[in-house]
Design a protein around this motif. Structure first.
Motif, mmCIF file in Angstrom:
data_model
loop_
_atom_site.group_PDB
_atom_site.id
_atom_site.type_symbol
_atom_site.label_atom_id
_atom_site.label_comp_id
_atom_site.label_asym_id
_atom_site.label_seq_id
_atom_site.Cartn_x
_atom_site.Cartn_y
_atom_site.Cartn_z
ATOM 1 N N CYS A 1 -3.417 -33.674 -39.812
ATOM 2 C CA CYS A 1 -3.547 -35.051 -40.311
ATOM 3 C C CYS A 1 -3.227 -35.150 -41.793
ATOM 4 O O CYS A 1 -3.104 -36.246 -42.337
ATOM 5 N N HIS B 1 -13.788 -32.412 -39.322
ATOM 6 C CA HIS B 1 -13.881 -32.587 -40.770
ATOM 7 C C HIS B 1 -15.344 -32.829 -41.102
ATOM 8 O O HIS B 1 -16.044 -33.537 -40.382
ATOM 9 N N CYS C 1 -5.018 -29.288 -41.979
ATOM 10 C CA CYS C 1 -5.081 -30.029 -40.710
ATOM 11 C C CYS C 1 -3.769 -30.803 -40.531
ATOM 12 O O CYS C 1 -3.206 -31.287 -41.507
ATOM 13 N N CYS D 1 -10.718 -35.613 -36.400
ATOM 14 C CA CYS D 1 -9.753 -36.673 -36.680
ATOM 15 C C CYS D 1 -8.839 -36.797 -35.471
ATOM 16 O O CYS D 1 -9.020 -36.107 -34.472
ATOM 17 N N THR E 1 -5.008 -34.121 -44.502
ATOM 18 C CA THR E 1 -6.080 -34.259 -45.490
ATOM 19 C C THR E 1 -6.273 -32.952 -46.263
ATOM 20 O O THR E 1 -5.864 -31.884 -45.796
HETATM 21 ZN ZN LIG Z 1 -7.563 -33.882 -39.710
#
Ligand SMILES: [Zn+2]
Length: 451
Positions: free
Chosen positions: A326, A269, A324, A262, A328
Motif C-alpha cells: 500500500c 498496520h 507494504c 490495509c 505506507t
Molecule cells: Zn498497507
C-alpha cells in the motif's frame, strides 16, 4: 494492482502533528521521535502516579530514556501483575474512571483481570476505530456490529461512535445467538459490511436456512477481530460472502484496538500513535532481530487511567520486513500465529498448537467451533476435541474430524509411537455460542491434578 494507502497513515500524521501537518509526509523518523516523547511522558506519569510502577520503577524517570532502545532496560509487565492488584496500576482517582472491563481467566481457578479506562482513553479508542474502519468501509456504508455494545463504553458502543464519525451507518446487533435471525437482520438492514468474532461469523456462513428464503446479500467487506484469526476460517468466509476479509488484532489491555490490515491484506498496520510494539525472545527477554518471530510486547503511549509499560501479550508474531504494497511508511505485524502457552508437547518431540488444529478442523463443513484439551490416561496422552456442529451436520462429522486430525504429521507420528490417543465428540449448537472472548488454547490438564 495499485492498493490504497492505509488510512492509518493520515491518522498517525494527524496525531503527531496536530493541525500543523500541512502538506508534510509521514516519515519513520517522525514516528520514532513521537513515540520516544510519549514513552517518556508515560514513564513519568506511571512512576509518579501509579503505586505499582512507583515501586517497580523507583528512581526511573522519562529522562532516562534517551532512545527507543533504552526502553528495553525496563522490566516487563505481565498479566499476573495486573491480576494481583489492578487498582495499583491506576494513575487517576477512581472517580475519573469511566469504564472497567473484567476479563475472566480461561484457565481453571485463575483470577480475573481488570482494566480501567478514562473518558480520554475511550476517546483515543473511538478515534482509532474511526480511522481503522476506514480501511474497509466507506462513508454511507451500513455496518453490522456483532460485538457486545449494550453498555456505554463497551467495544460495540465505541465502534458505533467510530463508524458514525466516519460517516458510515452502524447497525448495532451484539453477539450472534441465533444465526438465522442475524441473517434476517442482514437482509432487512441491507448491510454492506460486518464486524465480528471469527467463529461467530463462521456460524452465520454455515447456517443453512429454508431454501425458500432469498440468499443473504453479498458483502463489500468484513472485519474479524480477536487475537488470532484462523486462516482457514477467513478462507471460508471469503468464499461464502464473496468479499475481502480484513483482520483486526487487539485485546482489552491494548485499549481494545491494536492493529488492522490495509487493503493489501498483507499484515497488520499497528496503532502506532497509541501503542509502541516490540518483539522479544520469550526465553531471554531480549529484542529479536527485525523479521524474526517472538512474543509481542507493547507499551501504551497515550493511556491516562492505567498505562502499561512493556506488557507481555503471550502472542507470537514478527515484524514483516520490507514495505507494504500500500506504500505506507508504517510497519507491519504478521498475522498472529497463536499463543506461547498454546504449544502443547505430546510425548517425545511432538508439539501441537491450536493453530494446527484450527487449520485441520475448521475447513470441515458443519463445524461451528471446537475446544481441545490434553489429559493423561495411564501412560498415554489423550487429545480430546469437542466439536460444536451445525444442526444440519451429519453424524459422520466426528469421523471426518478424526481423519483430519490424524493426518497432521506430528499427530500421526505420536499415534504411531503409541504415545497418543485421540478422542473426538461432536454436539449440536443448541442455543449457546462461544462469544469468543476467551483465548483459543489447548487446555493441558495433565499437571493440573484434573482427570
Ligand atoms: Zn498497507
Amino acid at each position: 494492482m495499485k492498493v490504497d494507502k492505509t488510512p492509518l497513515e493520515g491518522w498517525l500524521l494527524k496525531k503527531i502533528k496536530g493541525g500543523t501537518a500541512g502538506g508534510e509526509c509521514l516519515t519513520p523518523e517522525m514516528i520514532r521521535g513521537y513515540q520516544l516523547d510519549k514513552i517518556r511522558e508515560t514513564l513519568d506519569l506511571a512512576v509518579r502516579q501509579s503505586p505499582f510502577y512507583g515501586r517497580r520503577l523507583k528512581g526511573w524517570s522519562g529522562g532516562d530514556i534517551a532512545a527507543l532502545e533504552d526502553l528495553t532496560r525496563l522490566p516487563f509487565t505481565t498479566a499476573e501483575d495486573i491480576k494481583e492488584n489492578p487498582l495499583k496500576f491506576l494513575c487517576v482517582s477512581q472517580d475519573e474512571i469511566s469504564r472497567v472491563v473484567t476479563l475472566q481467566s480461561s484457565g481453571t481457578g485463575g483470577e480475573s483481570k481488570r482494566l480501567y479506562f478514562t473518558r480520554e482513553d475511550q476517546e483515543h479508542i473511538i478515534d482509532f476505530f474511526h480511522y481503522g474502519m476506514a480501511c474497509l468501509v466507506d462513508p454511507g456504508d451500513r455496518v453490522l456490529i456483532l460485538l457486545p455494545g449494550r453498555l456505554p463504553g463497551s467495544v460495540g458502543d465505541l465502534l458505533r461512535s467510530g463508524l458514525e464519525r466516519l460517516g458510515a451507518v452502524p447497525v448495532p446487533h451484539g453477539p450472534v445467538t441465533d444465526p438465522e435471525a442475524t441473517l434476517q437482520v442482514m437482509r432487512q438492514e441491507q448491510v454492506d459490511s460486518l464486524v465480528g468474532i471469527p467463529t461467530q461469523v463462521l456460524a452465520l456462513a454455515r447456517c443453512r436456512e429454508d431454501p425458500g428464503k432469498p440468499a443473504a446479500p453479498r458483502l463489500k467487506s468484513m472485519l474479524l477481530t480477536t487475537d488470532h484469526v484462523p486462516g482457514s476460517i477467513a478462507k471460508i468466509l471469503r468464499r461464502t460472502w464473496g468479499c475481502p476479509v480484513f483482520n483486526h488484532y487487539g485485546m482489552t489491555e491494548m485499549g481494545l484496538g491494536g492493529a488492522v490490515e490495509c487493503r493489501a491484506l498483507a499484515g497488520y498496520h499497528l496503532r502506532e500513535a497509541d501503542l509502541y510494539f516490540e518483539i522479544i525472545d520469550p526465553a531471554t527477554g531480549k529484542t529479536v532481530p527485525e523479521g524474526q518471530y517472538g512474543e509481542v510486547v507493547f507499551t501504551t503511549l497515550t493511556r491516562k487511567g492505567m498505562p502499561l509499560l512493556r506488557y507481555r501479550t503471550g502472542d507470537v508474531s514478527r515484524f514483516i520486513p520490507g514495505p507494504c504494497p500500500c506504500g505506507t511508511v508504517m510497519r507491519r505485524l504478521e498475522s498472529v500465529r497463536g499463543r506461547l502457552s498454546g504449544k502443547v508437547r505430546l510425548g517425545g518431540n511432538v508439539f501441537i498448537t491450536m493453530a494446527d488444529l484450527d487449520q485441520a478442523i475448521f475447513p470441515l463443513d458443519g463445524v461451528l467451533n471446537f475446544t481441545a484439551g490434553v489429559s493423561r490416561e495411564k501412560e498415554t496422552d489423550c487429545l480430546r476435541l469437542e466439536i460444536t456442529a451445525a444442526d444440519w451436520a451429519g453424524p459422520e462429522l466426528a469421523a471426518r474430524a478424526r481423519a483430519a486430525v490424524e493426518s497432521l504429521p506430528d499427530i500421526k507420528r505420536a499415534l504411531e509411537s503409541g504415545a497418543l490417543k485421540v478422542e473426538i465428540s461432536s454436539g449440536r449448537e443448541g442455543d449457546k455460542f462461544n462469544t469468543g472472548t476467551a483465548k483459543r488454547t489447548i487446555k493441558d490438564l495433565r499437571n493440573a491434578g484434573v482427570n
